[in-house]
Design an enzyme around this catalytic site. Structure first.
Site, PDB file in Angstrom:
ATOM      1  N   LEU A 153     -40.839   2.550  22.314  1.00 53.36           N
ATOM      2  CA  LEU A 153     -39.823   2.456  21.430  1.00 53.36           C
ATOM      3  C   LEU A 153     -40.943   2.124  20.570  1.00 53.36           C
ATOM      4  CD1 LEU A 153     -39.252  -0.354  20.758  1.00 53.36           C
ATOM      5  CD2 LEU A 153     -37.701  -0.638  22.459  1.00 53.36           C
ATOM      6  N   CYS A 263     -49.362  -2.503  18.252  1.00 53.58           N
ATOM      7  CA  CYS A 263     -49.853  -1.564  19.295  1.00 53.58           C
ATOM      8  C   CYS A 263     -50.890  -1.297  19.495  1.00 53.58           C
ATOM      9  CB  CYS A 263     -48.582  -0.588  19.891  1.00 53.58           C
ATOM     10  SG  CYS A 263     -46.647  -1.499  20.810  1.00 53.58           S
TER      11      CYS A 263
HETATM   12  N1  LIG Z   1     -43.447  -3.837  19.415  1.00 58.07           N
HETATM   13  C1  LIG Z   1     -43.135  -2.974  20.018  1.00 58.07           C
HETATM   14  O1  LIG Z   1     -43.353  -1.939  19.079  1.00 58.07           O
HETATM   15  C2  LIG Z   1     -44.134  -2.772  21.413  1.00 58.07           C
HETATM   16  C3  LIG Z   1     -43.563  -0.925  22.211  1.00 58.07           C
HETATM   17  C4  LIG Z   1     -43.919  -0.886  23.470  1.00 58.07           C
HETATM   18  C5  LIG Z   1     -44.745  -1.875  24.229  1.00 58.07           C
HETATM   19  N2  LIG Z   1     -44.913  -3.117  23.708  1.00 58.07           N
HETATM   20  C6  LIG Z   1     -45.499  -3.649  24.333  1.00 58.07           C
HETATM   21  O2  LIG Z   1     -44.652  -5.045  24.215  1.00 58.07           O
HETATM   22  C7  LIG Z   1     -45.167  -6.091  24.862  1.00 58.07           C
HETATM   23  C8  LIG Z   1     -43.985  -7.171  24.000  1.00 58.07           C
HETATM   24  O3  LIG Z   1     -44.370  -6.862  22.888  1.00 58.07           O
HETATM   25  P1  LIG Z   1     -43.356  -7.293  21.813  1.00 58.07           P
HETATM   26  O4  LIG Z   1     -44.086  -6.861  20.294  1.00 58.07           O
HETATM   27  O5  LIG Z   1     -41.859  -7.209  22.103  1.00 58.07           O
HETATM   28  O6  LIG Z   1     -43.965  -9.000  21.795  1.00 58.07           O
HETATM   29  P2  LIG Z   1     -43.531 -10.385  21.174  1.00 58.07           P
HETATM   30  O7  LIG Z   1     -44.534 -10.680  20.708  1.00 58.07           O
HETATM   31  O8  LIG Z   1     -42.498  -9.479  19.905  1.00 58.07           O
HETATM   32  O9  LIG Z   1     -42.617 -10.780  22.221  1.00 58.07           O
HETATM   33  C9  LIG Z   1     -42.688 -11.392  23.274  1.00 58.07           C
HETATM   34  C10 LIG Z   1     -42.605 -12.728  23.504  1.00 58.07           C
HETATM   35  O10 LIG Z   1     -42.562 -13.395  24.723  1.00 58.07           O
HETATM   36  C11 LIG Z   1     -41.837 -14.243  24.940  1.00 58.07           C
HETATM   37  N3  LIG Z   1     -42.893 -15.683  25.579  1.00 58.07           N
HETATM   38  C12 LIG Z   1     -44.335 -15.202  25.941  1.00 58.07           C
HETATM   39  N4  LIG Z   1     -43.982 -16.130  27.627  1.00 58.07           N
HETATM   40  C13 LIG Z   1     -43.222 -16.173  27.478  1.00 58.07           C
HETATM   41  C14 LIG Z   1     -42.493 -17.213  29.359  1.00 58.07           C
HETATM   42  N5  LIG Z   1     -43.802 -17.524  30.456  1.00 58.07           N
HETATM   43  N6  LIG Z   1     -41.301 -16.711  29.411  1.00 58.07           N
HETATM   44  C15 LIG Z   1     -40.460 -16.687  28.305  1.00 58.07           C
HETATM   45  N7  LIG Z   1     -41.444 -15.921  27.097  1.00 58.07           N
HETATM   46  C16 LIG Z   1     -42.471 -15.255  27.497  1.00 58.07           C
HETATM   47  C17 LIG Z   1     -42.600 -15.199  23.547  1.00 58.07           C
HETATM   48  O11 LIG Z   1     -42.450 -15.921  22.784  1.00 58.07           O
HETATM   49  C18 LIG Z   1     -41.945 -13.739  22.182  1.00 58.07           C
HETATM   50  O12 LIG Z   1     -41.166 -14.029  22.030  1.00 58.07           O
HETATM   51  C19 LIG Z   1     -47.055  -6.200  24.470  1.00 58.07           C
HETATM   52  O13 LIG Z   1     -47.329  -5.637  25.258  1.00 58.07           O
HETATM   53  C20 LIG Z   1     -46.462  -4.555  24.240  1.00 58.07           C
HETATM   54  O14 LIG Z   1     -47.539  -4.345  23.546  1.00 58.07           O
HETATM   55  C21 LIG Z   1     -44.543  -3.106  22.028  1.00 58.07           C
END
Ligand SMILES: NC(=O)c1ccc[n+]([C@@H]2O[C@H](COP(=O)([O-])OP(=O)(O)OC[C@H]3O[C@@H](n4cnc5c(N)ncnc54)[C@H](O)[C@@H]3O)[C@@H](O)[C@H]2O)c1
Length: 432
Positions: A153, A263
């Site tokens: 996404l 990303c």
């Molecule tokens: N942001 C994007 O557009 C996107 C798109 C595709 C893939 N991704 C991938 O998805 C993953 C997440 O990205 P994001 O942007 O959502 O990250 P983010 O930083 O917005 O969210 C991650 C969340 O995980 C929580 N967290 C961390 N450790 C935890 C634990 N032990 N228990 C519970 N919660 C915990 C954090 O507090 C945070 O709220 C990454 O690997 C990213 O590369 C992101």
């Protein structure tokens, strides 16, 4: 289906809410207690169009819940999605996998019946093998299966992308897990989404290869735009002419500032690191990273030329500071390189962003958030359009600033150079 999302950020929150909207019972966990308490009240921690209403609707229907009680939430779920961050490790190109590994250790203590553990976080190929090792230290491999389901996404379009993805990739050799996940995604598959089942490692690599390819496309057109500027060619013509070739396609062929966000920068670095580990030289991706890192310096040099290197007592207005429009995400935004540089040069910076003031910019001298385009540009010498929000697309510049010889630097090529010439506005775009 009973689903648990671990990590309630851009990916976990959007996917969790959308799964609940499809009729599943979803519980979202985060270690950030404030985030969870706010979400329980319907307060959304991120800017994502349409998310607000969807969260409220599904909380009301009792299909969507938020908690920080990890063990309880994981224990009662059939499918557990890991959606935590995988940022770049300090002073390295490697992905920091500590959040993922911590979560795996915690999950291993909550498995009493068979669980499908689906990793949605972007992780280097073979990470799934490591997760399996960690969890099997506590429970038998028969009690769980680790699946890779990379997320594609885009922030700002996340809800639409969830419902209409180009593809759903499920990386597993476990037939039972594949069947259950295919069923979970069946509402999307029935609308025409392609569903592919690959090995776990292939799914992990599909994500990195896709992001590296898209980053390459952006970097390619950015470099071509440099050549356009020297040869008096309009990059927009080149992009259209190239994009009409079906083998190339028009998307991600718009020249602009360096790519940023949560990303592309980290994922291109991480795939280089992984390849190095396996003694493979990804020379093309290495060049992309280098070219992109240099992109902000190139645009800053252009600003120096435009301003004839005179910055003292000049007011520069930034319209948009996030890495792209329709998101509040500041991670690796090119504005974080440009604004500190210009402020250090002695310019005063006003910035306006539709998603509000940014804590990342608070520490810089002479950098101020203003609550409107009008206030940001009042008395401006240089107006920089840094992102392409709709509200930046029909500005009457002449009514904005009192300065007679103000300049507009449109880094998203929103405006017509011809029209600007007719209006006698000094105007610069990218690659034209
Ligand atoms: N942001 C994007 O557009 C996107 C798109 C595709 C893939 N991704 C991938 O998805 C993953 C997440 O990205 P994001 O942007 O959502 O990250 P983010 O930083 O917005 O969210 C991650 C969340 O995980 C929580 N967290 C961390 N450790 C935890 C634990 N032990 N228990 C519970 N919660 C915990 C954090 O507090 C945070 O709220 C990454 O690997 C990213 O590369 C992101």
């Amino acid at each position: 289906m009973k689903i648990c999302m671990i990590g309630t950020g851009y990916v976990g929150l959007v996917s969790g809410v959308c799964f609940s909207d499809l009729g599943n019972s979803v519980i979202c966990i985060d270690k950030d207690i404030n985030k969870i308490n706010n979400l329980k009240k319907g307060i959304i921690p991120i800017y994502e169009p349409g998310l607000d209403e969807l969260v409220k609707k599904n909380i009301k229907s009792n299909r969507l819940n938020f908690t920080n009680k990890f063990n309880e939430a994981v224990s009662k779920s059939d499918v557990v999605f890991i959606c935590v961050g995988t940022p770049t490790k300090n002073k390295s190109y490697a992905a920091d996998l500590s959040q993922i590994y911590n979560v795996a250790k915690k999950i291993s203590k909550c498995i009493k019946k068979f669980k499908i553990i689906v990793n949605k976080s972007t992780v280097p190929v073979t990470t799934g093998d490591q997760l399996e090792k960690i969890i099997s230290r506590k429970v038998s491999k028969k009690m769980f299966s680790i699946v890779s389901n990379p997320e594609f996404l885009r922030e700002g379009e996340a809800i639409r992308d969830f419902h209409y993805p180009d593809r759903v990739v499920i990386g597993t050799d476990n037939k039972k897990s594949n069947k259950i996940l295919k069923n979970l995604y069946s509402p999307l598959i029935s609308k025409g989404t392609s569903y592919i089942n690959t090995s776990r490692r292939a799914a992990e690599l599909i994500k990195y290869a896709s992001n590296s390819f898209l980053a390459t496309k952006i970097t390619f057109i950015n470099e071509i735009s440099n050549l356009c500027e020297r040869t008096n060619v309009n990059i927009e013509d080149v992009s259209i002419g190239m994009g009409l070739d079906k083998r190339i396609g028009s998307r991600f062929l718009r020249a602009g500032p360096a790519y940023g966000g949560s990303c592309f920068p980290k994922d291109t670095r991480a795939i280089i690191n992984t390849a190095n580990k396996f003694k493979i030289d990804l020379s093309l991706v290495k060049s992309v990273v280098k070219s992109n890192e240099n992109r902000s310096n190139l645009l800053l040099k252009r600003i120096k030329d435009i301003m004839k290197n005179k910055f003292k007592n000049k007011l520069i207005s930034f319209l948009g500071v996030t890495f792209k429009a329709n998101t509040d995400d500041m991670r690796e935004s090119s504005s974080l390189k440009m604004i500190p540089f210009l402020s250090k040069k002695g310019a005063k910076i006003n910035y306006f962003d539709p998603t509000g003031q940014k804590k990342e910019l608070n520490k810089y001298k002479n950098v101020n958030f203003t609550p409107s385009i009008k206030k940001a540009c009042f008395n401006s010498d240089l107006i920089i359009i840094h992102t392409e929000w709709n509200e930046f697309k029909s500005i009457n510049f002449k009514n904005l600033t009192k300065k007679k010889n103000f300049i507009v630097y449109d880094m998203r090529n929103i405006y017509s150079p011809k029209k600007m010439k007719i209006d006698k506005i000094k105007y610069f775009g990218i690659g034209r």
